[in-house]
Design a protein around this motif. Structure first.
Motif, PDB file in Angstrom:
ATOM      1  N   LEU A   1     -13.133 -35.126  25.154  1.00 23.78           N
ATOM      2  CA  LEU A   1     -13.762 -33.999  27.147  1.00 23.78           C
ATOM      3  C   LEU A   1     -14.710 -34.336  27.744  1.00 23.78           C
ATOM      4  N   LEU A   2     -13.896 -33.604  28.916  1.00 22.24           N
ATOM      5  CA  LEU A   2     -15.131 -34.278  30.138  1.00 22.24           C
ATOM      6  C   LEU A   2     -14.819 -32.813  31.175  1.00 22.24           C
ATOM      7  N   TRP A   3     -16.492 -32.746  30.881  1.00 21.78           N
ATOM      8  CA  TRP A   3     -16.816 -31.203  31.439  1.00 21.78           C
ATOM      9  C   TRP A   3     -17.303 -31.131  32.657  1.00 21.78           C
ATOM     10  N   ILE A   4     -17.322 -30.363  33.415  1.00 24.88           N
ATOM     11  CA  ILE A   4     -17.464 -31.011  35.520  1.00 24.88           C
ATOM     12  C   ILE A   4     -19.020 -29.481  35.145  1.00 24.88           C
ATOM     13  N   ALA A   5     -19.632 -29.663  35.281  1.00 26.62           N
ATOM     14  CA  ALA A   5     -20.869 -28.786  34.961  1.00 26.62           C
ATOM     15  C   ALA A   5     -20.901 -28.417  36.716  1.00 26.62           C
ATOM     16  N   SER A   6     -21.369 -27.081  37.290  1.00 26.92           N
ATOM     17  CA  SER A   6     -21.686 -26.474  38.782  1.00 26.92           C
ATOM     18  C   SER A   6     -22.890 -26.764  38.863  1.00 26.92           C
ATOM     19  N   ASP A   7     -24.307 -27.376  38.230  1.00 28.66           N
ATOM     20  CA  ASP A   7     -25.366 -28.397  38.458  1.00 28.66           C
ATOM     21  C   ASP A   7     -26.100 -29.482  37.499  1.00 28.66           C
ATOM     22  N   ASP A   8     -26.612 -29.734  38.293  1.00 27.68           N
ATOM     23  CA  ASP A   8     -27.638 -30.796  37.111  1.00 27.68           C
ATOM     24  C   ASP A   8     -28.566 -29.758  35.788  1.00 27.68           C
ATOM     25  N   ALA A   9     -29.182 -28.899  36.285  1.00 26.41           N
ATOM     26  CA  ALA A   9     -29.742 -27.588  35.370  1.00 26.41           C
ATOM     27  C   ALA A   9     -28.202 -27.253  34.810  1.00 26.41           C
ATOM     28  N   ALA A  10     -26.999 -26.616  35.307  1.00 31.30           N
ATOM     29  CA  ALA A  10     -26.087 -26.403  33.841  1.00 31.30           C
ATOM     30  C   ALA A  10     -25.722 -27.676  33.108  1.00 31.30           C
ATOM     31  N   MET A  11     -25.610 -28.540  33.561  1.00 35.30           N
ATOM     32  CA  MET A  11     -25.224 -29.875  32.831  1.00 35.30           C
ATOM     33  C   MET A  11     -26.333 -30.401  31.711  1.00 35.30           C
ATOM     34  N   GLN A  12     -27.861 -30.035  32.249  1.00 37.47           N
ATOM     35  CA  GLN A  12     -29.022 -29.970  30.860  1.00 37.47           C
ATOM     36  C   GLN A  12     -28.434 -28.713  29.788  1.00 37.47           C
ATOM     37  N   ALA A  13     -28.556 -27.780  30.612  1.00 37.22           N
ATOM     38  CA  ALA A  13     -28.370 -26.634  29.367  1.00 37.22           C
ATOM     39  C   ALA A  13     -27.087 -26.859  28.509  1.00 37.22           C
ATOM     40  N   LEU A  14     -26.639 -27.719  29.405  1.00 41.81           N
ATOM     41  CA  LEU A  14     -24.839 -27.414  27.973  1.00 41.81           C
ATOM     42  C   LEU A  14     -24.714 -28.170  27.365  1.00 41.81           C
ATOM     43  N   GLY A  15     -25.760 -29.400  28.080  1.00 38.82           N
ATOM     44  CA  GLY A  15     -25.704 -30.842  26.800  1.00 38.82           C
ATOM     45  C   GLY A  15     -26.941 -30.076  25.758  1.00 38.82           C
ATOM     46  N   ASP A  16     -27.865 -29.209  26.031  1.00 35.57           N
ATOM     47  CA  ASP A  16     -28.713 -29.260  24.515  1.00 35.57           C
ATOM     48  C   ASP A  16     -28.087 -27.721  23.938  1.00 35.57           C
ATOM     49  N   ALA A  17     -27.297 -27.328  24.202  1.00 34.00           N
ATOM     50  CA  ALA A  17     -26.213 -25.943  23.946  1.00 34.00           C
ATOM     51  C   ALA A  17     -25.723 -26.966  22.644  1.00 34.00           C
ATOM     52  N   CYS A  18     -24.850 -27.319  23.141  1.00 29.79           N
ATOM     53  CA  CYS A  18     -23.755 -28.667  22.284  1.00 29.79           C
ATOM     54  C   CYS A  18     -24.472 -29.443  21.216  1.00 29.79           C
TER      55      CYS A  18
END
Length: 114
Positions: A43-60
Motif C-alpha cells: 500500500l502506498l499512502w501519500i501524506a500531506s507533509d512530513d509531519a503527517a507522514m511521521q504521525a501516520l507511521g507512528d499510528a500504524c
C-alpha cells in the motif's frame, strides 16, 4: 477489520480521500494487511507533509505492529536550488528504496508512506 471489498474489487480506479486525521493510521494499517493478504501487494499512502507522514507511521506501528512501515520522505530543497538535498533526506530515501528491493517473507504487509 473493515469491509473493503468494494474498494479492492473496483473495475475503475478509486481514490480514498478526506478521512479524519485520527482515523488514517487505523485505515492505512487495515488496508495494508488486506492488500498483502489478497494480492501480496503493498500500500502506498501519500501524506500531506512530513509531519503527517511521521504521525501516520507512528499510528500504524501502534495499530498494526506486524505491518512494515517504510517512510520515503520528500526532498528538503526546492527544484533547481543551488543547495542540494541534505544527507539525512538523501540517506532516508535511499534506505527506503533499498528496503523495497529486499524480498518479503511470505505475505508480510508493507505500507509505504511518502
Amino acid at each position: 477489520m473493515m469491509d473493503f471489498t468494494r474498494l479492492l474489487t473496483a473495475k475503475t480506479p478509486m481514490t480514498l480521500a478526506r478521512g479524519a486525521d485520527g482515523y488514517a493510521g487505523l485505515l492505512a494499517s487495515d488496508l495494508a494487511r488486506l492488500i498483502a493478504h489478497q494480492s501480496g501487494g503493498r500500500l502506498l499512502w501519500i501524506a500531506s507533509d512530513d509531519a503527517a507522514m511521521q504521525a501516520l507511521g507512528d499510528a500504524c506501528a501502534y495499530f498494526a505492529p506486524e505491518v512494515e512501515v517504510i517512510r520515503f520522505p520528500a526532498w528538503d530543497c526546492l527544484p533547481y536550488d543551488r543547495a542540494g538535498p541534505s544527507m539525512r533526506a538523501s540517506s532516508a530515501r535511499m534506505a527506503a528504496l533499498a528496503r523495497l528491493q529486499v524480498p518479503r517473507a511470505g505475505s508480510k504487509a508493507q505500507l509505504i508512506i511518502t
